[in-house]
Design a protein around this motif. Structure first.
Motif, PDB file in Angstrom:
ATOM      1  N   UNK A 182       0.899  -1.519  -0.064  1.00 18.59           N
ATOM      2  CA  UNK A 182      -0.015   0.097  -0.109  1.00 18.59           C
ATOM      3  C   UNK A 182       0.759   1.270  -0.154  1.00 18.59           C
ATOM      4  N   UNK A 183       1.761   1.082   0.801  1.00 17.62           N
ATOM      5  CA  UNK A 183       2.871   2.284   0.741  1.00 17.62           C
ATOM      6  C   UNK A 183       3.418   2.545  -0.680  1.00 17.62           C
ATOM      7  N   UNK A 184       3.890   1.491  -1.297  1.00 18.30           N
ATOM      8  CA  UNK A 184       4.414   1.683  -2.676  1.00 18.30           C
ATOM      9  C   UNK A 184       3.486   2.299  -3.551  1.00 18.30           C
ATOM     10  N   UNK A 185       2.421   1.736  -3.754  1.00 20.26           N
ATOM     11  CA  UNK A 185       1.149   2.101  -4.684  1.00 20.26           C
ATOM     12  C   UNK A 185       1.035   3.566  -4.361  1.00 20.26           C
ATOM     13  N   UNK A 186       0.797   4.085  -3.235  1.00 26.99           N
ATOM     14  CA  UNK A 186       0.559   5.616  -3.081  1.00 26.99           C
ATOM     15  C   UNK A 186       1.914   6.460  -3.353  1.00 26.99           C
ATOM     16  N   UNK A 187       3.049   5.823  -3.106  1.00 24.97           N
ATOM     17  CA  UNK A 187       4.033   6.716  -3.491  1.00 24.97           C
ATOM     18  C   UNK A 187       4.015   6.571  -4.948  1.00 24.97           C
ATOM     19  N   UNK A 188       3.524   5.478  -5.720  1.00 16.92           N
ATOM     20  CA  UNK A 188       3.560   5.752  -7.006  1.00 16.92           C
ATOM     21  C   UNK A 188       2.617   6.701  -7.439  1.00 16.92           C
ATOM     22  N   UNK A 189       1.524   6.838  -7.206  1.00 21.77           N
ATOM     23  CA  UNK A 189       0.371   7.896  -7.224  1.00 21.77           C
ATOM     24  C   UNK A 189       1.022   9.312  -7.005  1.00 21.77           C
ATOM     25  N   UNK A 190       1.749   9.348  -6.203  1.00 21.33           N
ATOM     26  CA  UNK A 190       2.385  10.623  -5.982  1.00 21.33           C
ATOM     27  C   UNK A 190       3.472  11.169  -6.801  1.00 21.33           C
ATOM     28  N   UNK A 191       4.266  10.129  -7.248  1.00 21.04           N
ATOM     29  CA  UNK A 191       5.079  10.055  -8.398  1.00 21.04           C
ATOM     30  C   UNK A 191       4.524  10.494  -9.764  1.00 21.04           C
ATOM     31  N   UNK A 192       3.214  10.379 -10.069  1.00 21.87           N
ATOM     32  CA  UNK A 192       2.720  10.596 -11.172  1.00 21.87           C
ATOM     33  C   UNK A 192       2.229  12.212 -11.287  1.00 21.87           C
ATOM     34  N   UNK A 193       2.282  12.586 -10.154  1.00 20.66           N
ATOM     35  CA  UNK A 193       1.724  14.249 -10.234  1.00 20.66           C
ATOM     36  C   UNK A 193       2.563  15.087 -10.685  1.00 20.66           C
ATOM     37  N   UNK A 211      -3.418  14.973  -4.514  1.00 17.83           N
ATOM     38  CA  UNK A 211      -3.331  13.632  -5.109  1.00 17.83           C
ATOM     39  C   UNK A 211      -4.741  13.083  -5.150  1.00 17.83           C
ATOM     40  N   UNK A 212      -4.785  12.168  -6.177  1.00 19.56           N
ATOM     41  CA  UNK A 212      -6.208  11.418  -6.471  1.00 19.56           C
ATOM     42  C   UNK A 212      -5.805  10.042  -6.543  1.00 19.56           C
ATOM     43  N   UNK A 213      -6.850   9.237  -6.595  1.00 19.44           N
ATOM     44  CA  UNK A 213      -6.760   7.779  -6.651  1.00 19.44           C
ATOM     45  C   UNK A 213      -6.495   7.001  -5.479  1.00 19.44           C
ATOM     46  N   UNK A 214      -6.830   5.580  -5.464  1.00 29.02           N
ATOM     47  CA  UNK A 214      -6.539   4.961  -4.019  1.00 29.02           C
ATOM     48  C   UNK A 214      -7.022   5.593  -2.968  1.00 29.02           C
ATOM     49  N   UNK A 216      -6.536   8.213  -1.393  1.00 23.74           N
ATOM     50  CA  UNK A 216      -6.228   9.515  -1.549  1.00 23.74           C
ATOM     51  C   UNK A 216      -7.706  10.255  -1.461  1.00 23.74           C
ATOM     52  N   UNK A 217      -8.703   9.242  -2.000  1.00 23.88           N
ATOM     53  CA  UNK A 217      -9.942   9.964  -1.963  1.00 23.88           C
ATOM     54  C   UNK A 217     -10.558  10.041  -0.523  1.00 23.88           C
ATOM     55  N   UNK A 218      -9.935   9.529   0.306  1.00 24.54           N
ATOM     56  CA  UNK A 218     -10.509   9.387   1.864  1.00 24.54           C
ATOM     57  C   UNK A 218      -9.376  10.189   2.781  1.00 24.54           C
ATOM     58  N   UNK A 219      -8.028   9.971   2.726  1.00 21.93           N
ATOM     59  CA  UNK A 219      -7.222  10.675   3.419  1.00 21.93           C
ATOM     60  C   UNK A 219      -5.880  11.060   2.412  1.00 21.93           C
ATOM     61  N   UNK A 220      -5.490  12.491   2.960  1.00 20.71           N
ATOM     62  CA  UNK A 220      -4.193  12.934   2.254  1.00 20.71           C
ATOM     63  C   UNK A 220      -2.914  12.241   2.520  1.00 20.71           C
ATOM     64  N   UNK A 221      -2.977  11.468   3.565  1.00 22.05           N
ATOM     65  CA  UNK A 221      -1.445  10.668   3.688  1.00 22.05           C
ATOM     66  C   UNK A 221      -1.705   9.178   3.741  1.00 22.05           C
ATOM     67  N   UNK A 222      -2.211   8.631   2.971  1.00 23.14           N
ATOM     68  CA  UNK A 222      -2.404   7.116   2.871  1.00 23.14           C
ATOM     69  C   UNK A 222      -1.036   6.327   3.025  1.00 23.14           C
ATOM     70  N   UNK A 223       0.032   6.993   2.214  1.00 21.65           N
ATOM     71  CA  UNK A 223       1.336   6.337   2.228  1.00 21.65           C
ATOM     72  C   UNK A 223       1.941   6.207   3.766  1.00 21.65           C
ATOM     73  N   UNK A 224       1.543   7.328   4.825  1.00 19.46           N
ATOM     74  CA  UNK A 224       1.854   7.145   6.135  1.00 19.46           C
ATOM     75  C   UNK A 224       1.085   6.084   6.655  1.00 19.46           C
ATOM     76  N   UNK A 225      -0.194   6.031   6.481  1.00 23.70           N
ATOM     77  CA  UNK A 225      -1.033   4.983   6.835  1.00 23.70           C
ATOM     78  C   UNK A 225      -0.442   3.659   6.891  1.00 23.70           C
ATOM     79  N   UNK A 226       0.013   3.388   5.581  1.00 23.35           N
ATOM     80  CA  UNK A 226       0.417   1.928   5.077  1.00 23.35           C
ATOM     81  C   UNK A 226       1.910   1.759   5.907  1.00 23.35           C
TER      82      UNK A 226
END
Length: 284
Positions: A182-193, A211-214, A216-226
């Motif tokens: 989950x951390x990698x996936x949301x880092x990937x989404x951030x990299x696409x910004x 950020x959008x997707x994953x 990020x539609x619910x929290x601004x720091x899902x990478x921290x959550x994971x």
């Protein structure tokens, strides 16, 4: 209190006979909680979008230098990775074979920081610099947390402390995989910004976007959550007091960091969705 300790022994090893490990278990929670509280008060560790923050007292002094962000981030993770991989590859000779629990703890820590290094080199797009006075304590923290987690595990086994009544290492391994994926996936989404292809790109886009997707539609720091989920996974594999304290301390720090991150987005974007929380969906 006795009832609490009795419940804890069901899921946790009794602490090894080491004043150092006991002291560091309390210290790591206090240390990380202090930095989390400092973030809320406006004293930020100067990396990512807070790299140039003037709210940090250290930013008022020119006595410290800065590193290019990619190099700074690499410095954060490399010593911890070395500690984990050295323990895994070179410190098992001459005695009884290591337990599966110890191998899992070492492997999880090595994978966690190897992933971070690979993301730093090949995934993330950076602009700006990282203050050395932030890079040093973060790097030392990651290194000490890694080394002491492994040391506490080894000490527990050497002292032949009985296993907890409930074996959680399989659940911890699954939780760790969920966290790191989950951390990698949301880092990937951030990299696409960002549309830039590297620090030297003339057309580099330095502007932040929502950020959008994953998640990020619910929290601004899902990478921290994971990341938190991953550290609780390591704690369940380890089942030592120190590893649980690291997970709790990481939670407290990232709660503070995510809170100020959400406030930063609110200050920069008038259209920031009000329902998007900082770290925990619908709650915080």
């Amino acid at each position: 209190m006795e009832e609490v300790m009795s419940c804890l022994r069901v899921v946790m090893f009794q602490p090894p006979p080491s004043l150092f490990v006991s002291a560091m278990s309390a210290a790591v929670v206090a240390y990380l909680a202090f930095f989390g509280f400092s973030e809320i008060r406006g004293t930020h560790l100067k990396y990512s979008k807070f790299a140039g923050s003037s709210s940090s007292p250290s930013s008022k002094s020119s006595s410290w230098s800065s590193l290019p962000s990619r190099i700074g981030m690499f410095v954060l993770y490399f010593p911890a990775f070395l500690a984990a991989i050295a323990s895994l590859l070179f410190l098992h000779g001459g005695g009884a074979p290591p337990s599966s629990r110890l191998l899992l703890v070492e492997s999880a820590l090595a994978i966690h920081f190897l992933k971070r290094l690979l993301e730093t080199l090949f995934l993330h797009k950076y602009s700006g610099t990282m203050a050395v006075e932030s890079a040093i304590p973060i790097s030392l923290s990651y290194f000490s947390i890694t080394a002491i987690t492994i040391y506490a595990q080894r000490l527990t086994e050497e002292a032949m402390i009985p296993e907890p009544a409930v074996d959680l290492k399989l659940y911890g391994a699954v939780l760790f995989v969920v966290g790191i994926a989950g951390n990698f996936y949301h880092h990937y989404l951030l990299s696409k910004l960002r549309s830039d292809r590297g620090e030297n790109s003339k057309n580099k886009n330095k502007e932040y976007k929502i950020p959008k997707g994953g998640m990020f539609e619910l929290v601004i720091c899902p990478h921290y959550l994971f990341e938190i989920i991953g550290f609780y996974g390591i704690a369940l594999v380890s089942q030592t007091l120190y590893a649980f304290c690291v997970a709790v301390g990481t939670t407290l720090y990232l709660m503070g960091r995510s809170k100020v991150t959400r406030e930063w987005y609110l200050s920069k974007f008038d259209d920031f969705p009000a329902h998007v929380k900082a770290l925990i969906p619908f709650v915080f």
